[in-house]
Write a protein that holds these residues in place. Structure first.
Motif, short mmCIF file in Angstrom:
data_model
loop_
_atom_site.label_atom_id
_atom_site.label_comp_id
_atom_site.label_asym_id
_atom_site.label_seq_id
_atom_site.Cartn_x
_atom_site.Cartn_y
_atom_site.Cartn_z
N GLY A 177 56.68 39.39 49.82
CA GLY A 177 55.29 39.80 50.04
C GLY A 177 54.72 39.04 51.22
O GLY A 177 55.39 38.21 51.84
N GLN A 178 53.45 39.31 51.54
CA GLN A 178 52.83 38.66 52.71
C GLN A 178 52.82 37.15 52.59
O GLN A 178 52.92 36.45 53.58
N ASP A 179 52.71 36.64 51.36
CA ASP A 179 52.71 35.19 51.15
C ASP A 179 54.12 34.65 50.89
O ASP A 179 54.30 33.48 50.58
N GLY A 180 55.13 35.49 51.03
CA GLY A 180 56.51 35.08 50.81
C GLY A 180 56.97 35.18 49.37
O GLY A 180 58.15 35.00 49.08
N ALA A 181 56.03 35.46 48.45
CA ALA A 181 56.40 35.58 47.04
C ALA A 181 57.21 36.85 46.83
O ALA A 181 56.99 37.86 47.51
#
Length: 131
Positions: free
Chosen positions: A63-67
């Motif tokens: 995801g955008q936050d790396g999650a």
């Protein structure tokens, strides 16, 4: 040259496989163990793994936050990877011969299963692509 031999199946293949008798299952597993020993004896074996049931597979992306963001399971999938071998051989023709041997693994009643095996070269570097 290294090649990956990918054993692909369908949802219907796995549904049938799950119904095999214990004897048919044992014959198939014995074939696979013997096949792997033959590949080792021939000096072409690198690795092999069977994979879990496709009804437990998920696609993952960042995801955008790396999650991790997961998607699936995909019951509508028509085909999936059941397992693979990596071999190191001199030519594509040798890889095809080995794939045909794997495809002949016994199915119900001992008849050859003739499962499709996809053969692809394992690239050592980008230069293998001619880049």
């Amino acid at each position: 040259m290294k090649y990956i031999l990918m054993m692909n199946g369908t949802k219907a293949n796995f549904a049938e496989y799950a119904k095999w008798s214990k004897e048919d299952m044992a014959a198939n597993v014995a074939f696979m163990h013997a096949f792997n020993k033959q590949l080792k004896a021939e000096g072409v074996y690198v690795a092999t793994e069977g994979l879990g049931w496709p009804d437990q597979a998920k696609l993952v992306r960042a995801g955008q936050d790396g999650a991790p963001i997961t998607d699936g399971v995909f019951p509508e999938s028509k085909e999936f990877l059941a397992g693979y071998w990596i071999i190191d051989v001199e030519s594509p023709a040798q890889a095809y011969q080995i794939a045909a041997r794997a495809s002949a693994a016994p199915g119900p009643g001992g008849k050859p299963g003739n499962m499709s095996i996809e053969v692809r070269q394992v690239l050592g570097s980008h230069s293998d692509l001619g880049l």
